[in-house]
Design a protein around this motif. Structure first.
Motif, PDB file in Angstrom:
ATOM      1  N   MET A   1     -27.514 -29.983 -17.317  1.00  0.00           N
ATOM      2  CA  MET A   1     -26.270 -30.668 -17.661  1.00  0.00           C
ATOM      3  C   MET A   1     -25.851 -31.625 -16.544  1.00  0.00           C
ATOM      4  SD  MET A   1     -25.847 -29.336 -20.557  1.00  0.00           S
ATOM      5  CE  MET A   1     -24.242 -29.980 -20.981  1.00  0.00           C
ATOM      6  N   CYS A   2     -25.214 -32.709 -16.954  1.00  0.00           N
ATOM      7  CA  CYS A   2     -24.680 -33.690 -16.019  1.00  0.00           C
ATOM      8  C   CYS A   2     -23.349 -34.187 -16.558  1.00  0.00           C
ATOM      9  CB  CYS A   2     -25.646 -34.856 -15.849  1.00  0.00           C
ATOM     10  SG  CYS A   2     -25.040 -36.120 -14.711  1.00  0.00           S
ATOM     11  N   HIS A   3     -22.337 -34.176 -15.703  1.00  0.00           N
ATOM     12  CA  HIS A   3     -20.991 -34.592 -16.097  1.00  0.00           C
ATOM     13  C   HIS A   3     -20.412 -35.479 -15.006  1.00  0.00           C
ATOM     14  CE1 HIS A   3     -16.942 -34.269 -17.787  1.00  0.00           C
ATOM     15  NE2 HIS A   3     -16.524 -34.056 -16.560  1.00  0.00           N
ATOM     16  N   GLN A   4     -19.857 -36.637 -15.408  1.00  0.00           N
ATOM     17  CA  GLN A   4     -19.216 -37.512 -14.423  1.00  0.00           C
ATOM     18  C   GLN A   4     -17.786 -37.831 -14.853  1.00  0.00           C
ATOM     19  OE1 GLN A   4     -18.706 -41.186 -14.947  1.00  0.00           O
ATOM     20  NE2 GLN A   4     -20.092 -41.628 -16.659  1.00  0.00           N
ATOM     21  N   THR A   5     -16.930 -37.982 -13.845  1.00  0.00           N
ATOM     22  CA  THR A   5     -15.498 -38.181 -14.103  1.00  0.00           C
ATOM     23  C   THR A   5     -15.054 -39.619 -13.853  1.00  0.00           C
ATOM     24  OG1 THR A   5     -14.954 -37.501 -11.846  1.00  0.00           O
ATOM     25  CG2 THR A   5     -14.965 -35.779 -13.542  1.00  0.00           C
TER      26      THR A   5
ATOM     27  N   ARG B   1     -26.542 -38.620 -25.486  1.00  0.00           N
ATOM     28  CA  ARG B   1     -25.288 -38.994 -24.837  1.00  0.00           C
ATOM     29  C   ARG B   1     -24.246 -39.283 -25.911  1.00  0.00           C
ATOM     30  NH1 ARG B   1     -24.106 -43.669 -20.446  1.00  0.00           N
ATOM     31  NH2 ARG B   1     -22.153 -42.821 -19.621  1.00  0.00           N
TER      32      ARG B   1
ATOM     33  N   GLU C   1     -19.053 -39.248 -20.618  1.00  0.00           N
ATOM     34  CA  GLU C   1     -19.072 -38.468 -19.386  1.00  0.00           C
ATOM     35  C   GLU C   1     -20.220 -37.478 -19.264  1.00  0.00           C
ATOM     36  OE1 GLU C   1     -16.660 -38.598 -21.657  1.00  0.00           O
ATOM     37  OE2 GLU C   1     -15.776 -36.609 -22.048  1.00  0.00           O
ATOM     38  N   ASN C   2     -20.939 -37.212 -20.364  1.00  0.00           N
ATOM     39  CA  ASN C   2     -21.992 -36.193 -20.333  1.00  0.00           C
ATOM     40  C   ASN C   2     -23.349 -36.775 -20.673  1.00  0.00           C
ATOM     41  OD1 ASN C   2     -20.112 -34.133 -19.788  1.00  0.00           O
ATOM     42  ND2 ASN C   2     -19.650 -33.909 -21.975  1.00  0.00           N
TER      43      ASN C   2
END
Lengths: 111, 114
Positions: free
Chosen positions: B22-26, B68, B72-73
């Motif tokens: 998993m990858c999450h950016q804000t 995607r 954000e993910n």
């Protein structure tokens, strides 16, 4: 032949020495040149970036780009044990999404 | 300010199993990337995404799937893990509209396939 060549080292220097790192590249369209620092078991973090040819200085760090020779350098003055890390060069064409990375050079600064 | 986070940080799995990283950016960055890092090869691009629902292959996409649905993910799935996929995986993001394309990286996921 890889697009970006970087000597993987490792490089070991005493504290206070000047560290010299470099990369060569083959794509003359590269315009932006970056250095990332990666501590052990961490992600790369941007250290410096330079546009086109020239020098850029930030504290103890100096980045140089010589587009005519397709050669970039990073110098670390007065090196500290906290500078021990892997340094990756990266470069990109103008407005390109993709970065081309060197393999990284591992540096150890001995106290 | 969380930035970009990856999970799990460490994963051990067996060959043939499906694994999702998993990858999450804000930051609401448009571009997101998945790399693998192996000794002697440096960072190699697996897949990237220019925006939600837009993905494309990088240098080493075989054996991996991405999606995607939200900006954000950006999850990365190994559909049937192989030993050659043992590696450290990094997610990165960058903002559009900047010529220099500076990428910001997560802390990585260390994956071992037994």
């Amino acid at each position: 032949q890889k697009e970006v060549e970087q000597d993987p080292g490792p490089l070991s220097v005493p504290e206070g020495a000047i560290v010299s790192l470099n990369c060569t590249y083959s794509n003359s369209a590269f315009q932006y040149f970056m250095w990332y620092r990666q501590y052990s078991r961490k992600g790369p973090e941007l250290l410096m970036y330079t546009y086109s040819s020239g020098n850029k200085e930030d504290g103890r760090f100096t980045a140089q780009v010589d587009k005519s020779s397709k050669y970039i350098s990073l110098f670390i003055r007065d090196s500290q044990p906290s500078d021990s890390a892997t340094y990756l060069c990266a470069m990109t064409e103008n407005n390109d999404y993709k970065l081309s990375f060197g393999a990284g050079t591992t540096v150890t600064v001995r106290a | 300010d969380a930035g970009i986070t990856q999970s799990p940080r460490y994963k051990i799995t067996e060959t043939g199993r499906q694994v999702t990283l998993m990858c999450h950016q804000t930051w609401s960055h448009s571009y997101m990337f998945w790399y693998r890092q192996d000794l002697g090869h440096g960072l190699r691009l697996i897949y990237y995404s220019a925006a939600a629902d837009i993905t494309d292959k990088g240098e080493v996409p075989d054996g991996y799937v991405v999606s995607r649905s939200k900006t954000e993910n950006f999850p990365l799935t190994l559909e049937s893990a192989t030993r050659s996929q043992t590696s450290v995986y990094f997610c990165a993001s960058s903002q559009t509209g900047t010529a220099e394309n500076i990428q910001y990286f997560g802390a990585g996921t260390r994956l071992s396939v037994l």
